[in-house]
Design an enzyme around this catalytic site. Structure first.
Site, short mmCIF file in Angstrom:
data_model
loop_
_atom_site.label_atom_id
_atom_site.label_comp_id
_atom_site.label_asym_id
_atom_site.label_seq_id
_atom_site.Cartn_x
_atom_site.Cartn_y
_atom_site.Cartn_z
N SER A 233 0.74 -1.22 0.11
CA SER A 233 0.12 -0.16 0.05
C SER A 233 0.81 1.27 0.00
CB SER A 233 -1.14 0.01 1.09
OG SER A 233 -1.97 0.84 1.12
N GLU A 364 -9.40 -5.06 -3.95
CA GLU A 364 -8.72 -3.89 -3.59
C GLU A 364 -9.52 -2.93 -2.95
OE1 GLU A 364 -5.72 -3.59 -2.82
OE2 GLU A 364 -4.43 -5.09 -4.05
N HIS A 477 -7.95 -5.40 0.81
CA HIS A 477 -6.38 -4.84 0.81
C HIS A 477 -5.92 -5.05 2.04
CE1 HIS A 477 -4.01 -1.55 -0.61
NE2 HIS A 477 -3.88 -0.99 0.87
#
Length: 613
Positions: A233, A364, A477
């Site tokens: 990320s 995601e 995510h």
């Protein structure tokens, strides 16, 4: 990268479980007072570590090693300074403080959010790193993996249980390093042109840790000529920015970017927006005293005098519009660390010989929807209306013009089922995930490959059996990390046997890449092969409990929309306000016609029809 946070335990590893791990092998073993394996000399002085048990044997851990002077008081907002030497032996046997940050209280006590919250005291004195190394120490130089955590540049900590380095180190015999870096305003507030708050000091913290690795990792058995930088990320975006910044580029040799890229729309801001946010935060906390006026020096002096919590309490109010997957203080294109925008640097770069591993998870966008998209919650099925979908597009793509938002709606609507709540929920998840993660990663992979880099790409598709988020969120995510770090190897965490095997396979891929730049195992040529990603073939693999499956074109249709069509559309219509209004009118007429047609078709389908025709 994660939206707003609350501390202090990782629910997947509850306090009784942590105590149990400590007592029966998860904690330190009793050692002689001066076990030579646990004494290391680095440039700053001597360190004493501890021996930890992983399920299959011991590792050495050196936790809470200072690599910079505390960035407190007059050092707030300034670049880090290397740690001065210390006398005697420094105990490196426990994690140190977490960098001051916002804490998520949206779902108190819920393990899905608590696992990302700080698990140590918050402090601005937080620039410490950790090293895990095989026990006994390797006799020959061993490849090094350096981890950068995510958290939207406003949160995160190297001490989180999900980043426990013992499992990967023990299973693969690598040296693993992780560091803290400043986040939020403390790491990324910028008054460009000012020496008092230049911006990007969180990235400079990371760079200083990488310099420390080059100078000291050999003392732990690591090979400073074989360093792989990996992150997820915002951590992945950070990895990418180090790739694009020449002073960082020589400090590592391979890169892994998990669910993030430096060219993501959330990852950087320009100098004007950075200054606007910094001065707005200053006004919100009463700086400079007496109201408007004053220069940068006075403003920063005032901000340094404010309690850290004051800055945290106000930082979310500087965003220019309501949004999900946007963060207040992020890296700035300052002309120094980043000499140009990431997109421009990627397009102009020479990446010949670079070895890169990139990838995404299956869903995601879903994680971010419960932090502000209309109609979404972890506590229900989040079956949204079309009106909520349309409003969600505006917060999911907050910088979009009316024309761009209409184009997004057109592309992501299932026009055979334009009102279906489940399809609208999935569509908005795809909008957020594609726009912010998948398509920037795909674009980066293609550009790097076209410019001579050797690239491997994946999509992670396994939903952990222990996952606490609702089923509709799929594989969210951040939830590949526990497998990359090998947590399923700990029996008390109750993963399945198949997940344990899967984690071992993923650790082997990552370690192979760190060793050779190729995730395939040279010792097992009969195993399914992971092919390189090229701009032409666009091959990538699916990572799940099944054997590797090779696919082509990672979300290719959606990414053609985001990376090719939409920029051209906006460029071509930049000054065509009247054309945009006409296009919108036509679009609304066509959209209404499609909905009317679908309703009529459904009505027709339910009518009795002649059975003898």
């Amino acid at each position: 990268m994660r939206p707003p946070w609350c501390p202090l335990h990782t629910p997947s590893l509850t306090p009784p479980l942590l105590l149990l791990l400590f007592l029966i092998g998860g904690g330190a073993e009793a050692e002689g007072p001066e076990d030579p394996e646990l004494l290391v000399m680095v440039r700053g002085g001597r360190l004493r570590g501890l021996r930890l048990m992983a399920p299959r044997g011991p590792v050495s851990a050196f936790l809470g090693i200072p690599f910079a002077e505390p960035p407190v008081g007059p050092r707030r907002f300034l670049p880090p300074e290397p740690k001065r030497p210390w006398p005697g032996v420094l105990n490196a046997t426990a994690f140190q403080s977490v960098c001051y940050q916002y804490v998520d209280t949206l779902y108190p006590g819920f393990e899905g959010t608590e696992m990302w919250n700080p698990n140590r005291e918050l402090s601005e004195d937080c620039l410490y790193l950790n090293v895990w190394t095989p026990y006994p120490r390797p006799s020959s130089p061993t490849p090094v993996l350096v981890w950068i955590y995510g958290g939207g540049f406003y949160s995160g900590a190297s001490s989180l249980d999900v980043y426990d380095g013992r499992f990967l180190t023990q299973a693969e015999g690598t040296v693993l390093v992780s560091m803290n870096y400043r986040v939020g305003a403390f790491g990324f507030l910028a008054l460009p042109g000012s020496r008092e708050a230049p911006g990007n000091v969180g990235l400079l913290d990371q760079r200083l840790a990488l310099q420390w690795v080059q100078e000291n990792v050999a003392a732990f058995g690591g090979d400073p000529t074989s360093v792989t930088l990996f992150g997820e990320s915002a951590g992945a975006a950070s990895v990418g920015m180090h790739l694009l910044s020449p002073p960082s580029r020589g400090l590592f040799h391979r890169a892994v970017l998990q669910s993030g890229a430096p060219n993501g729309p959330w990852a950087t801001v320009g100098v004007g927006e950075a200054r606007r946010r910094a001065t707005l935060l200053a006004r919100l906390v009463g700086c400079p005293p007496g109201g408007a006026g004053g220069n940068d020096t006075e403003l920063v002096a005032c901000l340094r005098a404010r309690p850290a919590q004051d800055l945290v309490d106000h930082e979310w109010r500087v965003l220019p519009q309501e949004s999900v997957f946007r963060f207040s203080f992020v890296p700035v294109v300052d002309g120094d660390f980043l000499s140009d925008t990431p997109e421009a640097l990627i397009n102009a770069g020479d990446f010949h010989g670079l070895q890169v591993l990139v990838g995404v998870v299956k869903d995601e966008g879903s994680y971010f929807l419960v932090y502000g998209a209309p109609g979404f919650s972890k506590d229900n099925e989040s079956l949204i209306s079309r009106a909520q979908f349309l409003a969600g597009v505006r917060v999911g793509v907050p910088q979009a013009s009316d024309l761009a938002a209409e184009a997004v709606v057109l592309h992501y609507t299932d026009w055979l089922h334009p009102e279906d709540p489940a399809r609208l929920r999935e569509a908005l998840s795809d909008v957020v995930g594609d726009h912010n993660v998948v398509c920037p990663v795909a674009q980066l992979a293609g550009r790097l490959a076209a410019q001579g880099a050797r690239v491997y790409a994946y999509i992670f598709e396994h939903r952990a059996s222990t996952l606490s988020w609702p089923l509709w969120m799929g594989v969210p995510h951040g939830y590949e990390i526990e497998f990359i770090f090998g947590l399923p190897l700990e029996p008390s965490l109750n993963y399945t046997i198949e997940e344990r095997t899967f984690a071992q396979r993923l650790m082997r891929y990552w370690a192979n890449f760190a060793r050779t730049g190729d995730p395939n195992d040279p010792r097992d040529p009969k195993a399914p092969q992971w092919p390189p990603y090229t701009a032409g073939a666009q091959q990538y693999v699916s990572l799940n409990l099944r054997p590797l499956e090779v696919r082509r074109g990672l979300r290719a249709q959606a990414c053609a929309f985001w990376n090719r069509f939409l920029p051209k559309l906006l460029s071509a219509t930049d000054t065509l306000d009247e054309a945009e209004r006409q296009w919108k009118a036509e679009f609304h007429r066509w959209s209404s016609y499609m909905v009317h047609w679908k309703n009529q078709f459904d009505h027709y389908s339910k009518q009795d029809r002649c059975s003898d025709l």
